[in-house]
Design an enzyme around this catalytic site. Structure first.
Site, PDB file in Angstrom:
ATOM      1  NE  ARG A 122     -65.489  65.620  13.159  1.00 54.52           N
ATOM      2  CZ  ARG A 122     -64.950  64.908  14.223  1.00 54.52           C
ATOM      3  NH1 ARG A 122     -65.848  64.193  15.082  1.00 54.52           N
ATOM      4  NH2 ARG A 122     -63.819  64.804  14.610  1.00 54.52           N
TER       5      ARG A 122
ATOM      6  NE  ARG B  30     -69.499  58.882  15.533  1.00 53.36           N
ATOM      7  CZ  ARG B  30     -68.408  59.127  16.403  1.00 53.36           C
ATOM      8  NH1 ARG B  30     -68.070  57.952  16.872  1.00 53.36           N
ATOM      9  NH2 ARG B  30     -67.707  60.061  16.740  1.00 53.36           N
TER      10      ARG B  30
ATOM     11  NE  ARG C 207     -70.227  54.017  11.526  1.00 55.62           N
ATOM     12  CZ  ARG C 207     -69.424  54.021  12.763  1.00 55.62           C
ATOM     13  NH1 ARG C 207     -68.484  54.514  12.987  1.00 55.62           N
ATOM     14  NH2 ARG C 207     -69.916  53.250  13.869  1.00 55.62           N
TER      15      ARG C 207
ATOM     16  CG  ASP D 103     -60.780  62.129   9.716  1.00 51.03           C
ATOM     17  OD1 ASP D 103     -61.902  62.344  10.541  1.00 51.03           O
ATOM     18  OD2 ASP D 103     -59.696  62.307  10.288  1.00 51.03           O
TER      19      ASP D 103
ATOM     20  CE1 TYR E 261     -56.071  62.481  16.690  1.00 53.45           C
ATOM     21  CE2 TYR E 261     -55.662  64.838  15.708  1.00 53.45           C
ATOM     22  CZ  TYR E 261     -56.363  63.822  16.548  1.00 53.45           C
ATOM     23  OH  TYR E 261     -57.415  64.242  17.082  1.00 53.45           O
TER      24      TYR E 261
HETATM   25  O1  CP3 Z   1     -67.686  68.546   9.164  1.00 59.18           O
HETATM   26  C1  CP3 Z   1     -67.966  67.439   8.481  1.00 59.18           C
HETATM   27  O2  CP3 Z   1     -69.080  66.969   8.450  1.00 59.18           O
HETATM   28  C2  CP3 Z   1     -66.933  66.833   7.492  1.00 59.18           C
HETATM   29  C3  CP3 Z   1     -66.299  65.591   8.016  1.00 59.18           C
HETATM   30  C4  CP3 Z   1     -65.208  65.753   9.032  1.00 59.18           C
HETATM   31  C5  CP3 Z   1     -64.920  64.740   9.887  1.00 59.18           C
HETATM   32  N1  CP3 Z   1     -63.793  64.736  10.555  1.00 59.18           N
HETATM   33  C6  CP3 Z   1     -65.767  63.202   9.696  1.00 59.18           C
HETATM   34  C7  CP3 Z   1     -65.437  62.232  10.975  1.00 59.18           C
HETATM   35  C8  CP3 Z   1     -64.248  66.667   9.446  1.00 59.18           C
HETATM   36  C9  CP3 Z   1     -64.178  67.986   9.195  1.00 59.18           C
HETATM   37  C10 CP3 Z   1     -63.345  65.900  10.311  1.00 59.18           C
HETATM   38  C11 CP3 Z   1     -62.250  66.675  10.884  1.00 59.18           C
HETATM   39  C12 CP3 Z   1     -61.374  65.938  11.958  1.00 59.18           C
HETATM   40  N2  CP3 Z   1     -61.040  64.582  12.078  1.00 59.18           N
HETATM   41  C13 CP3 Z   1     -60.857  66.755  12.932  1.00 59.18           C
HETATM   42  C14 CP3 Z   1     -60.633  68.273  13.092  1.00 59.18           C
HETATM   43  C15 CP3 Z   1     -61.896  68.825  13.601  1.00 59.18           C
HETATM   44  C16 CP3 Z   1     -62.287  68.430  14.946  1.00 59.18           C
HETATM   45  O3  CP3 Z   1     -63.134  67.994  15.156  1.00 59.18           O
HETATM   46  O4  CP3 Z   1     -61.390  68.811  15.991  1.00 59.18           O
HETATM   47  C17 CP3 Z   1     -60.060  65.820  13.779  1.00 59.18           C
HETATM   48  C18 CP3 Z   1     -59.230  66.002  14.998  1.00 59.18           C
HETATM   49  C19 CP3 Z   1     -60.108  64.500  13.155  1.00 59.18           C
HETATM   50  C20 CP3 Z   1     -59.789  63.318  13.703  1.00 59.18           C
HETATM   51  C21 CP3 Z   1     -60.824  62.057  14.100  1.00 59.18           C
HETATM   52  N3  CP3 Z   1     -61.474  61.707  12.849  1.00 59.18           N
HETATM   53  C22 CP3 Z   1     -61.025  61.791  15.084  1.00 59.18           C
HETATM   54  C23 CP3 Z   1     -60.455  62.216  16.434  1.00 59.18           C
HETATM   55  C24 CP3 Z   1     -62.025  61.170  15.100  1.00 59.18           C
HETATM   56  C25 CP3 Z   1     -62.822  60.484  16.306  1.00 59.18           C
HETATM   57  C26 CP3 Z   1     -63.631  61.133  16.891  1.00 59.18           C
HETATM   58  C27 CP3 Z   1     -64.962  60.817  16.978  1.00 59.18           C
HETATM   59  O5  CP3 Z   1     -65.962  61.630  16.973  1.00 59.18           O
HETATM   60  O6  CP3 Z   1     -65.175  59.454  17.344  1.00 59.18           O
HETATM   61  C28 CP3 Z   1     -62.620  60.802  13.799  1.00 59.18           C
HETATM   62  C29 CP3 Z   1     -63.441  60.173  13.279  1.00 59.18           C
HETATM   63  C30 CP3 Z   1     -64.490  61.018  12.352  1.00 59.18           C
HETATM   64  N4  CP3 Z   1     -64.334  61.904  11.369  1.00 59.18           N
HETATM   65  C31 CP3 Z   1     -66.116  60.641  12.372  1.00 59.18           C
HETATM   66  C32 CP3 Z   1     -66.734  61.562  11.376  1.00 59.18           C
HETATM   67  C33 CP3 Z   1     -67.903  61.703  11.000  1.00 59.18           C
HETATM   68  C34 CP3 Z   1     -66.803  59.739  13.307  1.00 59.18           C
HETATM   69  C35 CP3 Z   1     -66.337  58.308  12.521  1.00 59.18           C
HETATM   70  C36 CP3 Z   1     -67.495  57.082  12.670  1.00 59.18           C
HETATM   71  O7  CP3 Z   1     -68.324  57.247  11.953  1.00 59.18           O
HETATM   72  O8  CP3 Z   1     -67.302  56.397  13.611  1.00 59.18           O
END
Ligand code: CP3
Length: 353
Positions: free
Chosen positions: A27, A31, A40, A77, A154
């Site tokens: 990640r 944010r 964003r 994602d 999910y």
């Molecule tokens: O690593 C990176 O920089 C690449 C981007 C990336 C995102 N999600 C961007 C993201 C990657 C590799 C993921 C994987 C992801 N997404 C996983 C597996 C890894 C982990 O963290 O366990 C999972 C379970 C998800 C599903 C998901 N997407 C969730 C649970 C959430 C909300 C959680 C949160 O932090 O709010 C997201 C949203 C998400 N995916 C964000 C980002 C940058 C935040 C969204 C925002 O900008 O509001």
């Protein structure tokens, strides 16, 4: 195709010699970076950011402009696949991902179909090619997907943050239905990752964020089995270069030997396991990626440096370590914390190579 000028990550994943230990952060685009929040806001919301290759490229590059990271990871994602299957993904502000149509009824499950990456996920492939162009071979690009089981969590629960009651009830009461979903997910992930590789991803990672909530037996049957199938179907080479694969099961420390036997090149570790023990158990077979507790990045540069140093020392001399966090970076991390970590890993790791 030319190799990245900084090829350290790919070498470490293949357990070849490097001059230092490469580092990237799960990640790393997100944010905690003010520039990400600005992009964003311009995009409108998170999904529009993912679905527009210009925005996806912009945010992928942001952490690289700040820190000398050894890899870029596609900005996207894991939930793009169930979205492409028609489940209606949306992000309620401050509440994480949700599906309008989670899988509950047998007929819904029976009508689930594998998306065609070239059609339903073409925006991801466009982002991959555009990021590769923009990177101009500076560092390698990692593509990724969720594991079949984590995606199913999910798809069935309909949102994050649950007690896994729905999926576990299905697992014990109607395993045939869950296997049906997992089989479609595995085929979808294989096609999706292969399409990312053809579009230019130079390594791929499977995020099994929820595999660790399963019992010992259920993990083998409902998560690891399907990741093993995916690995067997992945392209191992593209443009004459090996494309290494990484498997990350959060909470998977108990099952390391099985994970290392899945056909992957590297195993991602969360912070609960000592990396020296992990190396003793499987480090001759695969590379290891990890495993700093992301909460350490809230500390002072001194603490971050010393904690990073302990992991490097625990891994010890030689090849096959990719430094990373044990899970995604928190949105509340001060960017200076990430800076201290990257600097510490680059400086302190030289003596082990
Ligand atoms: O690593 C990176 O920089 C690449 C981007 C990336 C995102 N999600 C961007 C993201 C990657 C590799 C993921 C994987 C992801 N997404 C996983 C597996 C890894 C982990 O963290 O366990 C999972 C379970 C998800 C599903 C998901 N997407 C969730 C649970 C959430 C909300 C959680 C949160 O932090 O709010 C997201 C949203 C998400 N995916 C964000 C980002 C940058 C935040 C969204 C925002 O900008 O509001």
């Amino acid at each position: 195709m030319t190799k990245p000028r900084n090829n350290t990550l790919l070498k470490a994943l293949l357990r070849q010699p490097t001059k230092y230990t490469p580092v990237w952060l799960m990640r790393q685009a997100g944010r905690y970076l003010p520039e990400y929040n600005k992009t964003r806001a311009r995009a409108g919301d998170f999904l529009s950011l993912c679905k527009n290759p210009d925005f996806a490229t912009e945010v992928t590059m942001q952490p690289l402009a700040r820190f000398p990271l050894d890899a870029a990871i596609l900005f996207s994602d894991i939930l793009t696949i169930p979205d492409a299957m028609g489940l209606g993904l949306y992000f309620a502000e401050g509440e994480g991902p949700k599906f309008e149509r989670p899988l509950r009824e047998e007929w819904e499950i029976r009508s689930l179909a594998m998306p065609d990456p070239a059609v339903h996920l073409n925006y991801v492939m466009d982002a991959v090619s555009q990021i590769r162009k923009t990177l101009d071979n500076q560092v390698p690009l990692i593509g990724f997907s969720g594991s079949p089981f984590t995606l199913a969590c999910y798809m069935i629960e309909g949102c994050g943050g649950t007690d896994f009651r729905q999926i576990k009830t299905m697992l014990y009461q109607r395993p045939d239905l869950l296997h049906h979903i997992l089989d479609i997910n595995a085929k979808s992930v294989t096609a999706y990752l292969n399409a990312q590789i053809e579009s230019g991803a130079q390594a791929v990672m499977i995020f099994d964020t929820w595999g660790g909530v399963l019992s010992h037996t259920a993990y083998q049957k409902f998560s690891l089995h399907y990741m093993t199938e995916i690995l067997a179907g992945l392209k191992r080479e593209h443009d004459g270069e090996r494309v290494p694969s990484i498997i990350f099961t959060k909470g998977g420390g108990l099952w390391l030997e099985g994970i290392a036997n899945s056909g992957c090149d590297a195993v991602g570790l969360d912070w609960t396991i000592n990396i020296s023990e992990a190396r003793r158990r499987i480090g001759d077979k695969v590379a290891l990626q990890g495993n700093l507790d992301p909460a350490i990045l809230f500390s002072t540069p001194e603490v971050i440096t010393s904690e990073a140093g302990k992991i490097l020392e625990d891994y010890g001399n030689g090849n096959g370590h990719v430094f990373n966090l044990g899970h995604g970076i928190s949105q509340f991390t001060p960017p200076e914390g990430a800076q201290s970590l990257v600097d510490a890993v680059h400086t302190l790791s030289k003596k082990y190579h």
